[in-house]
Design an enzyme around this catalytic site. Structure first.
Site, PDB file in Angstrom:
ATOM      1  N   CYS A 188       0.864  -1.177   0.000  1.00  0.00           N
ATOM      2  CA  CYS A 188       0.000   0.000   0.000  1.00  0.00           C
ATOM      3  C   CYS A 188       0.904   1.231   0.000  1.00  0.00           C
ATOM      4  CB  CYS A 188      -0.861  -0.032   1.263  1.00  0.00           C
ATOM      5  SG  CYS A 188      -1.881   1.428   1.493  1.00  0.00           S
TER       6      CYS A 188
ATOM      7  N   CYS B 286      -1.065   3.649  -6.722  1.00  0.00           N
ATOM      8  CA  CYS B 286      -1.912   3.031  -5.697  1.00  0.00           C
ATOM      9  C   CYS B 286      -2.173   1.611  -6.173  1.00  0.00           C
ATOM     10  CB  CYS B 286      -3.229   3.794  -5.567  1.00  0.00           C
ATOM     11  SG  CYS B 286      -4.514   2.910  -4.640  1.00  0.00           S
TER      12      CYS B 286
HETATM   13  N1  DGL Z   1      -4.057   0.591  -2.148  1.00  0.00           N
HETATM   14  C1  DGL Z   1      -3.555   1.658  -1.368  1.00  0.00           C
HETATM   15  C2  DGL Z   1      -2.369   2.350  -2.002  1.00  0.00           C
HETATM   16  O1  DGL Z   1      -1.621   1.699  -2.639  1.00  0.00           O
HETATM   17  C3  DGL Z   1      -4.498   2.588  -0.695  1.00  0.00           C
HETATM   18  C4  DGL Z   1      -5.829   2.879  -1.273  1.00  0.00           C
HETATM   19  C5  DGL Z   1      -6.677   3.518  -0.232  1.00  0.00           C
HETATM   20  O2  DGL Z   1      -7.034   2.800   0.714  1.00  0.00           O
HETATM   21  O3  DGL Z   1      -6.928   4.724  -0.287  1.00  0.00           O
HETATM   22  O4  DGL Z   1      -2.170   3.510  -1.859  1.00  0.00           O
END
Ligand code: DGL
Length: 284
Positions: free
Chosen positions: A73, A195
């Protein structure tokens, strides 16, 4: 049985990283945690994201005895990776950041788009990353509020249709806001998916932007980095599982059906791999 590698994300986005990890490390066991009850992280406070990240790391260490942790993430990495390293100095730890440097190597027009969460693009860590490459190309950075959430919702049977329409609408809005895409001078020819959720709308982005635009994500380099760290720490599982993929556990703090649908759709994994976890473990 060798200890597993822990992987976590605010939700299902990190499954895109898990897919690369499985390919790179076929003999390893993985335990994946989707904090879907608290997604999206990208529009929450840094203090909240830090608290969740620490709780999840502690849980994976105490309950699953992980030998390494991949923070799949960008948003959680930007908010917490330094603190995590301080708290767990002996744990091999891999974080994610938007692939600005790899994008530089690909772009001919020197105009690069970056899509990420608000949390990522407003972090100090991202500001430092951007400053380190800003002289070499023009970066058009777009915070994509609502997009990760719509992708989460697209796996829930009762919300899928509305969520798909929302995804299409948000992709239009955010790509238009960045400018013209294409391979001609002055056009954005490279788009960074900053993301992990956005990897799952790659096809829709390709259709929208055309074949000349390169999309850059981080799953593969992160998987290679994990392999290197494990090898350096002598923690690689070298024994082959002889045609039987090692067991994998997918956990969610949120809706079990959503995780099952995502695991099936994107990784071809059966529903039995998935389990909902609750407050009893301190992370539900
Ligand atoms: N998938 C996450 C990232 O890579 C976060 C997405 C979220 O929860 O806002 O930033």
């Amino acid at each position: 049985m060798h200890a597993p590698i822990g992987v976590f994300d605010s939700g299902i986005g990190g499954l895109s990283v898990l897919r690369s990890l499985q390919r790179e490390l076929p003999n390893e066991r993985f335990v994946y945690l989707a904090d879907s009850a608290n997604a999206p992280y990208g529009e929450k406070s840094e203090a909240f994201i830090r608290q969740r990240t620490h709780a999840i790391a502690e849980y994976l260490l105490a309950q699953h005895h992980i030998k390494a942790l991949v923070v799949a993430c960008n948003t959680a990495t930007a908010a917490t990776i330094h603190e995590l390293r301080e708290r767990h100095p002996a744990l091999p730890l891999v974080g994610l950041e938007p692939a600005l440097k790899p994008a530089l190597a690909l772009s001919h027009t020197r105009r690069i788009g970056v899509m990420a969460t608000r949390g990522t693009v407003s972090s100090d860590k991202f500001a430092r990353l951007l400053a380190s490459v800003q002289n070499e190309a023009h970066f058009e950075v777009q915070a994509c509020n609502g997009l990760a959430l719509a992708i989460e919702q697209s796996t829930l049977p009762d919300q899928a249709t509305v969520a798909q329409a929302k995804i299409a609408q948000l992709l239009q809005i955010y790509t238009r806001a960045m400018g013209r895409f294409g391979s001609a001078p002055g056009e954005i020819d490279t788009l960074v998916l900053g993301c992990t959720h956005y990897v799952f709308v790659e096809n829709a982005l390709r259709q929208l932007l055309g074949p000349d635009v390169q999309l850059v994500s981080t799953g593969e380099p992160v998987a290679r980095q994990t392999q290197r760290l494990l090898a350096a720490a002598n923690l690689l599982n070298t024994s082959s599982s002889a045609g039987h993929p090692p067991p994998i556990e997918l956990l969610t703090t949120g809706d079990l059906q959503g995780l099952q649908a995502a695991a099936q759709r994107w990784l071809g994994l059966s529903a039995e791999c998935c389990r909902a976890i609750s407050d009893a473990h301190g992370v539900g």
